[in-house]
Design a protein around this motif. Structure first.
Motif, mmCIF file in Angstrom:
data_model
loop_
_atom_site.group_PDB
_atom_site.id
_atom_site.type_symbol
_atom_site.label_atom_id
_atom_site.label_comp_id
_atom_site.label_asym_id
_atom_site.label_seq_id
_atom_site.Cartn_x
_atom_site.Cartn_y
_atom_site.Cartn_z
ATOM 1 N N LEU A 90 0.202 -9.896 -8.071
ATOM 2 C CA LEU A 90 -0.026 -9.679 -6.638
ATOM 3 C C LEU A 90 -1.411 -10.175 -6.231
ATOM 4 O O LEU A 90 -1.563 -10.846 -5.202
ATOM 5 C CB LEU A 90 0.125 -8.194 -6.287
ATOM 6 N N TYR A 91 -2.407 -9.845 -7.033
ATOM 7 C CA TYR A 91 -3.778 -10.274 -6.754
ATOM 8 C C TYR A 91 -3.866 -11.797 -6.689
ATOM 9 O O TYR A 91 -4.418 -12.366 -5.748
ATOM 10 C CB TYR A 91 -4.730 -9.737 -7.828
ATOM 11 N N ALA A 92 -3.316 -12.455 -7.713
ATOM 12 C CA ALA A 92 -3.397 -13.910 -7.785
ATOM 13 C C ALA A 92 -2.667 -14.571 -6.616
ATOM 14 O O ALA A 92 -3.181 -15.514 -6.004
ATOM 15 C CB ALA A 92 -2.824 -14.398 -9.111
ATOM 16 N N LEU A 93 -1.484 -14.073 -6.293
ATOM 17 C CA LEU A 93 -0.731 -14.633 -5.162
ATOM 18 C C LEU A 93 -1.464 -14.407 -3.850
ATOM 19 O O LEU A 93 -1.488 -15.285 -2.982
ATOM 20 C CB LEU A 93 0.673 -14.030 -5.105
ATOM 21 N N TYR A 94 -2.067 -13.237 -3.704
ATOM 22 C CA TYR A 94 -2.844 -12.949 -2.489
ATOM 23 C C TYR A 94 -4.013 -13.927 -2.352
ATOM 24 O O TYR A 94 -4.223 -14.520 -1.294
ATOM 25 C CB TYR A 94 -3.355 -11.502 -2.502
ATOM 26 N N LYS A 95 -4.788 -14.080 -3.430
ATOM 27 C CA LYS A 95 -5.949 -14.979 -3.391
ATOM 28 C C LYS A 95 -5.524 -16.419 -3.129
ATOM 29 O O LYS A 95 -6.137 -17.115 -2.323
ATOM 30 C CB LYS A 95 -6.743 -14.885 -4.699
ATOM 31 N N GLN A 96 -4.471 -16.866 -3.801
ATOM 32 C CA GLN A 96 -3.986 -18.239 -3.608
ATOM 33 C C GLN A 96 -3.463 -18.416 -2.187
ATOM 34 O O GLN A 96 -3.680 -19.451 -1.562
ATOM 35 C CB GLN A 96 -2.900 -18.565 -4.631
ATOM 36 N N GLY A 97 -2.801 -17.391 -1.671
ATOM 37 C CA GLY A 97 -2.239 -17.463 -0.323
ATOM 38 C C GLY A 97 -3.277 -17.409 0.780
ATOM 39 O O GLY A 97 -3.031 -17.875 1.893
ATOM 40 N N THR A 98 -4.428 -16.834 0.492
ATOM 41 C CA THR A 98 -5.458 -16.718 1.528
ATOM 42 C C THR A 98 -6.609 -17.700 1.352
ATOM 43 O O THR A 98 -7.182 -18.152 2.336
ATOM 44 C CB THR A 98 -6.037 -15.286 1.585
ATOM 45 N N LEU A 99 -6.946 -18.042 0.104
ATOM 46 C CA LEU A 99 -8.117 -18.892 -0.154
ATOM 47 C C LEU A 99 -7.794 -20.221 -0.818
ATOM 48 O O LEU A 99 -8.669 -21.085 -0.899
ATOM 49 C CB LEU A 99 -9.130 -18.133 -1.034
ATOM 50 N N ASP B 13 8.187 -12.032 -1.572
ATOM 51 C CA ASP B 13 9.371 -11.799 -2.411
ATOM 52 C C ASP B 13 9.104 -10.750 -3.481
ATOM 53 O O ASP B 13 9.954 -9.888 -3.736
ATOM 54 C CB ASP B 13 9.824 -13.109 -3.065
ATOM 55 N N LEU B 14 7.930 -10.788 -4.095
ATOM 56 C CA LEU B 14 7.582 -9.807 -5.123
ATOM 57 C C LEU B 14 7.483 -8.403 -4.535
ATOM 58 O O LEU B 14 7.984 -7.439 -5.116
ATOM 59 C CB LEU B 14 6.272 -10.204 -5.806
ATOM 60 N N GLN C 181 0.819 -1.213 0.000
ATOM 61 C CA GLN C 181 0.000 0.000 0.000
ATOM 62 C C GLN C 181 0.856 1.268 0.000
ATOM 63 O O GLN C 181 0.414 2.309 -0.459
ATOM 64 C CB GLN C 181 -0.940 0.021 1.211
ATOM 65 N N GLY C 182 2.079 1.151 0.498
ATOM 66 C CA GLY C 182 2.950 2.313 0.603
ATOM 67 C C GLY C 182 4.016 2.407 -0.472
ATOM 68 O O GLY C 182 4.995 3.146 -0.315
ATOM 69 N N LEU C 183 3.859 1.665 -1.560
ATOM 70 C CA LEU C 183 4.856 1.734 -2.642
ATOM 71 C C LEU C 183 4.907 3.137 -3.231
ATOM 72 O O LEU C 183 3.877 3.801 -3.376
ATOM 73 C CB LEU C 183 4.523 0.726 -3.739
ATOM 74 N N ALA C 184 6.104 3.577 -3.597
ATOM 75 C CA ALA C 184 6.288 4.917 -4.149
ATOM 76 C C ALA C 184 5.576 5.076 -5.487
ATOM 77 O O ALA C 184 5.014 6.127 -5.785
ATOM 78 C CB ALA C 184 7.778 5.211 -4.296
ATOM 79 N N ALA C 185 5.597 4.038 -6.298
ATOM 80 C CA ALA C 185 4.959 4.090 -7.615
ATOM 81 C C ALA C 185 3.996 2.920 -7.754
ATOM 82 O O ALA C 185 4.247 1.836 -7.236
ATOM 83 C CB ALA C 185 6.013 4.026 -8.707
ATOM 84 N N ARG C 186 2.914 3.164 -8.471
ATOM 85 C CA ARG C 186 1.932 2.107 -8.705
ATOM 86 C C ARG C 186 2.524 1.109 -9.698
ATOM 87 O O ARG C 186 2.961 1.495 -10.788
ATOM 88 C CB ARG C 186 0.651 2.711 -9.273
ATOM 89 N N PRO C 187 2.508 -0.187 -9.344
ATOM 90 C CA PRO C 187 3.027 -1.192 -10.284
ATOM 91 C C PRO C 187 2.158 -1.279 -11.535
ATOM 92 O O PRO C 187 0.991 -0.878 -11.529
ATOM 93 C CB PRO C 187 2.941 -2.497 -9.490
ATOM 94 N N GLY C 188 2.715 -1.834 -12.594
ATOM 95 C CA GLY C 188 1.967 -2.042 -13.824
ATOM 96 C C GLY C 188 0.876 -3.090 -13.645
ATOM 97 O O GLY C 188 0.851 -3.827 -12.647
ATOM 98 N N ASN C 189 -0.011 -3.166 -14.613
ATOM 99 C CA ASN C 189 -1.147 -4.082 -14.522
ATOM 100 C C ASN C 189 -0.729 -5.541 -14.396
ATOM 101 O O ASN C 189 -1.369 -6.307 -13.679
ATOM 102 C CB ASN C 189 -2.082 -3.903 -15.717
ATOM 103 N N VAL D 163 1.946 -6.749 -12.951
ATOM 104 C CA VAL D 163 2.408 -6.964 -11.579
ATOM 105 C C VAL D 163 1.222 -6.947 -10.618
ATOM 106 O O VAL D 163 1.151 -7.769 -9.703
ATOM 107 C CB VAL D 163 3.466 -5.907 -11.178
ATOM 108 N N LEU D 164 0.288 -6.038 -10.840
ATOM 109 C CA LEU D 164 -0.904 -5.996 -9.985
ATOM 110 C C LEU D 164 -1.700 -7.295 -10.080
ATOM 111 O O LEU D 164 -2.187 -7.804 -9.059
ATOM 112 C CB LEU D 164 -1.789 -4.804 -10.348
ATOM 113 N N LEU D 165 -1.821 -7.843 -11.285
ATOM 114 C CA LEU D 165 -2.511 -9.131 -11.452
ATOM 115 C C LEU D 165 -1.775 -10.237 -10.712
ATOM 116 O O LEU D 165 -2.396 -11.095 -10.090
ATOM 117 C CB LEU D 165 -2.613 -9.497 -12.935
#
Length: 85
Positions: free
Chosen positions: A29-38, A77-78, A15-23, A25-27
């Motif tokens: 992050l999303y996929a890793l988050y979902k896999q890691g939680t659900l 790591d990402l 949330q505190g990254l200096a620059a918004r990652p590209g789409n 990378v965002l995808l």
């Protein structure tokens, strides 16, 4: 620090990254988050008119079989890579 604690910290750090990652990378992050939680993606793929939903689902579905703790480690790591440069 446990993997779960590092994962939680990485969620805050992203949330505190200096620059918004590209789409791409965002995808990832999303996929890793979902896999890691659900775990593996369930349900049906969103309809053709839901382009964003389909992209998110496909990215998550591509991680099928990845252990949640492994996905959490990859997420951490990402985020570290994004923070360092």
């Amino acid at each position: 620090m446990s993997v779960t604690e590092e994962f939680e910290q990485a969620q805050a750090d992203v949330q505190g990254l200096a620059a918004r990652p590209g789409n791409d990378v965002l995808l990832r992050l999303y996929a890793l988050y979902k896999q890691g939680t659900l775990g593996d993606a369930g349900g049906s793929r969103p309809g053709i008119f839901d382009v964003t939903g389909r992209a998110k689902y496909d990215a998550w579905k591509a991680l099928a079989g990845t252990e949640p703790q492994q996905a959490q480690r990859q997420y951490v790591d990402l985020v570290r890579q994004l923070r360092s440069g």
